[in-house]
Write a protein that holds these residues in place. Structure first.
Motif, PDB file in Angstrom:
ATOM      1  N   SER A  39       0.801  -1.224   0.000  1.00 46.71           N
ATOM      2  CA  SER A  39       0.000   0.000   0.000  1.00 46.71           C
ATOM      3  C   SER A  39       0.832   1.272   0.000  1.00 46.71           C
ATOM      4  CB  SER A  39      -0.941   0.018   1.207  1.00 46.71           C
ATOM      5  OG  SER A  39      -0.207  -0.093   2.411  1.00 46.71           O
ATOM      6  N   ASP A  42       0.731   1.478  -3.844  1.00 44.73           N
ATOM      7  CA  ASP A  42      -0.479   1.132  -4.600  1.00 44.73           C
ATOM      8  C   ASP A  42      -1.088   2.427  -5.142  1.00 44.73           C
ATOM      9  OD1 ASP A  42      -2.912   0.204  -5.584  1.00 44.73           O
ATOM     10  OD2 ASP A  42      -3.461  -0.886  -3.769  1.00 44.73           O
ATOM     11  N   ALA A  43      -1.354   2.440  -6.453  1.00 50.39           N
ATOM     12  CA  ALA A  43      -1.958   3.618  -7.084  1.00 50.39           C
ATOM     13  C   ALA A  43      -3.399   3.369  -7.496  1.00 50.39           C
ATOM     14  CB  ALA A  43      -1.137   4.043  -8.302  1.00 50.39           C
ATOM     15  N   GLY A  61      -6.263  11.223  -0.722  1.00 48.35           N
ATOM     16  CA  GLY A  61      -6.046  11.940  -1.975  1.00 48.35           C
ATOM     17  C   GLY A  61      -6.417  13.400  -1.957  1.00 48.35           C
ATOM     18  N   ARG A  74      -4.788   5.688  -3.645  1.00 45.46           N
ATOM     19  CA  ARG A  74      -3.501   5.865  -2.982  1.00 45.46           C
ATOM     20  C   ARG A  74      -3.737   6.017  -1.478  1.00 45.46           C
ATOM     21  NH1 ARG A  74      -2.864   7.728  -8.106  1.00 45.46           N
ATOM     22  NH2 ARG A  74      -0.764   7.645  -9.025  1.00 45.46           N
ATOM     23  N   TYR A  75      -2.894   5.344  -0.691  1.00 38.86           N
ATOM     24  CA  TYR A  75      -3.072   5.330   0.768  1.00 38.86           C
ATOM     25  C   TYR A  75      -2.310   6.496   1.407  1.00 38.86           C
ATOM     26  CZ  TYR A  75      -4.865   0.538   0.235  1.00 38.86           C
ATOM     27  OH  TYR A  75      -5.587  -0.573  -0.124  1.00 38.86           O
ATOM     28  N   ARG A  79       0.783  12.398  -3.171  1.00 37.68           N
ATOM     29  CA  ARG A  79       1.564  11.482  -4.010  1.00 37.68           C
ATOM     30  C   ARG A  79       2.265  10.414  -3.173  1.00 37.68           C
ATOM     31  NH1 ARG A  79       5.454  15.849  -6.263  1.00 37.68           N
ATOM     32  NH2 ARG A  79       5.043  16.550  -4.118  1.00 37.68           N
ATOM     33  N   THR A  80       2.442   9.253  -3.779  1.00 37.22           N
ATOM     34  CA  THR A  80       3.253   8.206  -3.175  1.00 37.22           C
ATOM     35  C   THR A  80       4.728   8.472  -3.470  1.00 37.22           C
ATOM     36  OG1 THR A  80       3.302   6.758  -5.114  1.00 37.22           O
ATOM     37  CG2 THR A  80       1.399   6.553  -3.625  1.00 37.22           C
ATOM     38  N   ASP A  83       5.310   8.003  -7.157  1.00 43.18           N
ATOM     39  CA  ASP A  83       4.900   9.156  -7.958  1.00 43.18           C
ATOM     40  C   ASP A  83       5.984  10.236  -7.970  1.00 43.18           C
ATOM     41  OD1 ASP A  83       2.342   8.019  -8.384  1.00 43.18           O
ATOM     42  OD2 ASP A  83       1.528   8.982  -6.583  1.00 43.18           O
ATOM     43  N   TYR A  94       2.108   9.390 -14.489  1.00 44.95           N
ATOM     44  CA  TYR A  94       2.152   8.374 -13.448  1.00 44.95           C
ATOM     45  C   TYR A  94       1.837   7.009 -14.051  1.00 44.95           C
ATOM     46  CZ  TYR A  94       1.854  12.392 -10.300  1.00 44.95           C
ATOM     47  OH  TYR A  94       2.086  13.569  -9.657  1.00 44.95           O
ATOM     48  N   ASN A 113       1.734   0.016 -12.679  1.00 44.50           N
ATOM     49  CA  ASN A 113       1.826  -0.167 -11.235  1.00 44.50           C
ATOM     50  C   ASN A 113       1.099  -1.459 -10.860  1.00 44.50           C
ATOM     51  OD1 ASN A 113       0.972  -0.009  -8.393  1.00 44.50           O
ATOM     52  ND2 ASN A 113       1.774   2.062  -8.432  1.00 44.50           N
ATOM     53  N   GLU A 342       2.162  12.851   2.389  1.00 46.35           N
ATOM     54  CA  GLU A 342       2.909  13.261   1.205  1.00 46.35           C
ATOM     55  C   GLU A 342       4.165  14.026   1.602  1.00 46.35           C
ATOM     56  OE1 GLU A 342       1.706  15.118  -3.010  1.00 46.35           O
ATOM     57  OE2 GLU A 342       1.688  16.596  -1.402  1.00 46.35           O
TER      58      GLU A 342
END
Length: 371
Positions: A39, A42-43, A61, A74-75, A79-80, A83, A94, A113, A342
């Protein structure tokens, strides 16, 4: 419950669109990013699964500009790490989740992804969530993508492209402890029958096989995150009724034990798989640095979740529409009971991109791209 912050499993698969139609080798450009893991990266794959581990509800988000602040799966609030790394290395878009209906044709040339909330190295990991994509399944899906690359670029160019311009970045392992070996009640039998050493042996044996499968499909550049200080996340602090400066000792001890063995495994693979470069991302020390010295980085807390409910650190109930939400999301190391904000992801990503060997070795991601 979602999965965790740590292991840095980003499999970045670098594709440059200028390559299409010619055998160019501009190693300064990152095109596609193929990401594997849990996670943390995960996107949106879990959006397409009947699973209890989902992040496609508000306020997840809320700071993700590409979606206008709407949840994407996204968790985190924005951005992850995957990203951010992709942006910094020049990726134009992305990576699309593999399970998305839009991930077809030339769209895959920007990247794919495969990561899944709840996923782990072991196939039994995350079964509490009913459905998730473990690493074996994620690599099965990559095999499908690999054949699609042959069709899009031609077999020779696709192989050259993948070997020379692809970074496979993998963030996995935390769930194998938190949502498998250490899982209350459900894991008691496993812990009675299998020692920590034996469980870690099993994990690494499986992981070696998974990495070797990717190598056989022409992967050559890998970045692999170790497991972070999973005993320090708000969920663990809350359910164990710890103080702000305490962490769960057993969880962190297992992470450290696994990380030492992972380092040895990657050294072995570097020696035995010709042409491959396995880079170790020291997520444990990166995240522990943020947790310990949070004020230095502009945070006001590294214990309390920004979005969550329950207990001293809002660490019991996952982030959702009824959650308490902090006023300044940029001041929290943790977005929810399990995952970084983020703002924390930006700091971690920069250490991966440009950090020294304390945090990423033997080379950082910009150097790995240019090999």
């Amino acid at each position: 419950m979602a999965t965790i912050i740590y292991t840095l499993a980003l499999v970045l698969f670098v594709v440059d669109l200028s390559y299409f139609g010619k055998v160019a080798c501009d190693n300064s450009a990152l095109g596609a990013s193929f990401i594997f893991g849990d996670s943390l990266v995960d996107a949106g794959n879990n959006n397409y699964l009947p699973t209890l581990s989902k992040a496609n509800i508000k306020p997840n988000g809320i700071d993700f500009k590409a979606s206008g602040g709407n949840p994407t799966g996204r968790y985190t609030n924005g951005r992850t790490i995957g990203d951010i790394v992709g942006e910094e290395l020049g990726q134009p878009n992305y990576a699309h989740p593999f399970l998305s209906p839009n991930t077809t044709g030339k769209a895959i040339l920007y990247g794919v992804n495969y990561a899944s909330g709840g996923g782990g190295i072991m196939n039994g990991t995350g079964r509490i969530f009913v459905n998730r994509l473990g690493m074996d399944v994620q690599i099965d899906y990559f095999a499908i993508t690999r054949k699609q690359f042959d069709k899009l670029l031609g077999a020779s160019q696709a192989r050259d492209y993948i070997m020379k311009k692809s970074i496979f970045s993998i963030t996995v392992g935390a769930n194998d402890f938190l949502n498998n070996y250490l899982l209350p009640v459900l894991s008691i039998g496993a812990r009675i029958s299998e020692s920590p050493d034996a469980f870690i042996d099993d994990m690494l044996s499986h992981f070696k096989g998974q990495l070797t499968r990717l190598y056989k499909m022409d992967a050559r550049k890998f970045v692999i995150g170790n497991v972070g200080p999973i005993g320090c996340i708000p969920y663990q602090k809350t359910i164990n009724q710890l103080s702000e400066n305490e962490c769960v000792g057993l969880a962190n001890k297992l992470a450290v034990q696994y990380n030492g063995r992972l380092k040895d495994l990657l050294a072995e693979l570097n020696e035995n798989l010709p042409g491959a470069t396995f880079v170790l991302a020291n997520v444990y020390d990166m995240v522990m640095e943020l947790i310990t010295n949070y004020e230095k980085y502009g945070f006001t807390t590294s214990s309390r979740a920004c979005c969550g409910n329950g207990g001293q650190f809002a660490g019991i109930i996952p982030c959702g529409p009824t959650s308490t939400l902090c006023e300044d999301r940029s001041k929290h190391v943790f977005w929810d009971p399990y995952h970084p904000s983020e703002a924390a992801n930006v700091i971690i990503a920069k250490k991966l991109l440009d950090g020294d060997t304390k945090y990423i070795s033997p080379v950082n991601l910009r150097q790995l791209r240019d090999l």
